[in-house]
Motif scaffolding. Structure first.
Motif, PDB file in Angstrom:
ATOM      1  N   PRO A   1      -0.304  25.667 -57.849  1.00  0.00           N
ATOM      2  CA  PRO A   1      -1.245  24.774 -59.075  1.00  0.00           C
ATOM      3  C   PRO A   1      -2.421  25.127 -58.372  1.00  0.00           C
ATOM      4  N   GLY A   2      -3.346  25.245 -59.254  1.00  0.00           N
ATOM      5  CA  GLY A   2      -4.774  25.181 -59.051  1.00  0.00           C
ATOM      6  C   GLY A   2      -5.509  26.455 -58.590  1.00  0.00           C
ATOM      7  N   PHE A   3      -4.361  27.216 -58.061  1.00  0.00           N
ATOM      8  CA  PHE A   3      -4.813  28.669 -57.696  1.00  0.00           C
ATOM      9  C   PHE A   3      -4.999  29.532 -58.990  1.00  0.00           C
ATOM     10  N   MET A   4      -6.086  30.681 -59.113  1.00  0.00           N
ATOM     11  CA  MET A   4      -6.265  31.287 -60.147  1.00  0.00           C
ATOM     12  C   MET A   4      -6.501  32.754 -59.365  1.00  0.00           C
ATOM     13  N   ASP A   5      -6.524  33.814 -60.491  1.00  0.00           N
ATOM     14  CA  ASP A   5      -6.769  35.367 -59.913  1.00  0.00           C
ATOM     15  C   ASP A   5      -8.270  35.468 -59.896  1.00  0.00           C
ATOM     16  N   ASN A   6      -8.869  34.967 -58.709  1.00  0.00           N
ATOM     17  CA  ASN A   6     -10.295  34.996 -58.580  1.00  0.00           C
ATOM     18  C   ASN A   6     -10.606  35.643 -57.144  1.00  0.00           C
ATOM     19  N   VAL A   7     -11.950  35.755 -56.672  1.00  0.00           N
ATOM     20  CA  VAL A   7     -12.090  35.966 -55.492  1.00  0.00           C
ATOM     21  C   VAL A   7     -11.738  35.187 -54.379  1.00  0.00           C
ATOM     22  N   PHE A   8     -11.600  34.137 -54.605  1.00  0.00           N
ATOM     23  CA  PHE A   8     -11.078  33.504 -53.376  1.00  0.00           C
ATOM     24  C   PHE A   8      -9.601  33.703 -53.074  1.00  0.00           C
ATOM     25  N   THR A   9      -8.767  34.031 -54.175  1.00  0.00           N
ATOM     26  CA  THR A   9      -7.577  34.541 -53.932  1.00  0.00           C
ATOM     27  C   THR A   9      -7.508  35.746 -53.134  1.00  0.00           C
ATOM     28  N   HIS A  10      -8.263  36.846 -53.723  1.00  0.00           N
ATOM     29  CA  HIS A  10      -8.346  38.160 -53.191  1.00  0.00           C
ATOM     30  C   HIS A  10      -8.803  38.147 -51.959  1.00  0.00           C
ATOM     31  N   LEU A  11      -9.623  37.188 -51.383  1.00  0.00           N
ATOM     32  CA  LEU A  11     -10.146  37.208 -50.215  1.00  0.00           C
ATOM     33  C   LEU A  11      -8.947  36.612 -49.033  1.00  0.00           C
ATOM     34  N   LEU A  12      -8.101  35.629 -49.598  1.00  0.00           N
ATOM     35  CA  LEU A  12      -7.030  35.353 -48.704  1.00  0.00           C
ATOM     36  C   LEU A  12      -5.986  36.184 -48.514  1.00  0.00           C
ATOM     37  N   ALA A  13      -5.576  36.925 -49.712  1.00  0.00           N
ATOM     38  CA  ALA A  13      -4.607  38.055 -49.657  1.00  0.00           C
ATOM     39  C   ALA A  13      -4.963  38.968 -48.728  1.00  0.00           C
ATOM     40  N   GLY A  14      -6.488  39.422 -48.769  1.00  0.00           N
ATOM     41  CA  GLY A  14      -6.717  40.525 -48.097  1.00  0.00           C
ATOM     42  C   GLY A  14      -6.797  40.274 -46.676  1.00  0.00           C
ATOM     43  N   LEU A  15      -7.189  39.121 -46.298  1.00  0.00           N
ATOM     44  CA  LEU A  15      -7.176  38.718 -44.630  1.00  0.00           C
ATOM     45  C   LEU A  15      -5.626  38.666 -44.076  1.00  0.00           C
ATOM     46  N   GLY A  16      -4.784  38.171 -45.064  1.00  0.00           N
ATOM     47  CA  GLY A  16      -3.591  38.125 -44.632  1.00  0.00           C
ATOM     48  C   GLY A  16      -2.827  39.492 -44.692  1.00  0.00           C
ATOM     49  N   ALA A  17      -2.988  40.476 -45.511  1.00  0.00           N
ATOM     50  CA  ALA A  17      -2.895  41.809 -45.390  1.00  0.00           C
ATOM     51  C   ALA A  17      -3.316  42.462 -43.974  1.00  0.00           C
TER      52      ALA A  17
END
Length: 305
Positions: A210-226
């Motif tokens: 809840p609270g997370f959207m398909d935006n730059v912050f989400t892309h950044l977190l997912a990219g660093l995790g990858a």
């Protein structure tokens, strides 16, 4: 009343060029870290007469500083032409094929979230296919990056990327462009599986919070995790790949692995880990952020009555 359903319909060709652009963009801004990583991976133990080890390159920032001081700032972009060649071909294919291969594995009629296993398998296959095509560009990139400052009067092996391609063909034959293909396929298939599948899965998981959207912050977190997962899994193979491509004296992948293990120990396979993560972490963050933005150009909104 019309029901608005946003839908992303991007063809393979569109995805290929979006991915190729994003990969090249990320490559240009992060290649100094890749140069540092390659130098650290190729570095062997140097022992003086009194038995003291004196490595030339020490740490990410130390390696970057040493290269810049001894060879000039431009040396940090060594291999950029071949690097862009590599990212255009490899980056475009591995990401462009990922969606179609996922669909093929689960079937076109599949409904719902694709299982993680199929994501990993799809990324593994596309990574292997893409690097099999792009290996010559990877080889030339490593050869150019591996060459440090030469003594006075000693000429460079290659004057540039094109000269490197032609020289390798002339001296080692056409097959020479596929030197290191074994560890390179293993490395890129595994890393691609770690990168694409983990990005896909992490992004999907974050969007369920809840609270997370398909935006730059989400892309950044997912990219660093990858990027982190890719480095943890692929570092040993990456070291072997860099050494085989940078030094043609190794007979095989196994020969390189055994010699490195015998002479330098198990931790040699994690040489350059921090710059590798700095490189892959930042590369993934920049690449996925760019890719998500570029893909928006092709997003269409379809209305249904």
């Amino acid at each position: 009343m019309a029901d608005l359903k946003p839908r992303t319909e991007i063809s393979f060709i569109e995805t290929f060029f979006c991915s190729a652009f994003a990969a090249c963009f990320a490559e240009f801004f992060t290649i100094p870290l890749d140069v540092a990583k390659v130098r650290l991976q190729l570095q062997r133990k140097m022992v003086t007469e009194d038995g003291v080890s004196l490595p030339k390159y020490r740490g990410l920032l130390g390696t970057v500083a040493t290269i810049a001081r001894e060879e000039g700032l431009s040396a940090l972009w060594k291999g950029i032409t071949a690097g862009l060649h590599r990212q255009f071909v490899y980056g475009g294919l591995r990401i462009g094929l990922y969606g179609p291969v996922k669909t093929f594995l689960v079937g076109s009629d599949y409904v719902g979230d694709i299982p993680l296993f199929h994501k990993i398998l799809a990324a593994f296959l596309t990574g292997a296919i893409a690097i099999a095509v792009a290996n010559p560009t990877d080889l030339v990139k490593v050869r150019l990056q591996a060459e440090g400052k030469l003594p006075a009067g000693v000429h460079k092996r290659y004057s540039g990327a094109l000269d490197a391609y032609l020289t390798i063909i002339r001296q080692e034959g056409l097959g020479g462009l596929w030197t290191g293909i074994g560890p390179n396929i293993a490395r890129n298939a595994i890393i691609n599986a770690a990168e694409l599948a983990s990005y896909d899965q992490v992004k999907q998981t974050i969007l369920q919070i809840p609270g997370f959207m398909d935006n730059v912050f989400t892309h950044l977190l997912a990219g660093l995790g990858a990027g982190l997962l890719a480095v943890c899994v692929g570092s040993p193979i990456d070291v072997v790949k860099s050494r085989m491509m940078g030094d043609s004296t190794y007979k095989s992948t196994l020969d390189c692995f055994i010699k490195t293990l015998k002479t330098e120990g198990i931790f040699a396979f994690y040489k350059g880990f921090l710059p590798n993560f700095g490189r892959l972490g930042s590369w993934n963050a920049v690449m996925f952020l760019t890719l998500e933005q570029v893909k928006k150009v092709f997003i269409t909104e379809v209305y249904y009555d």
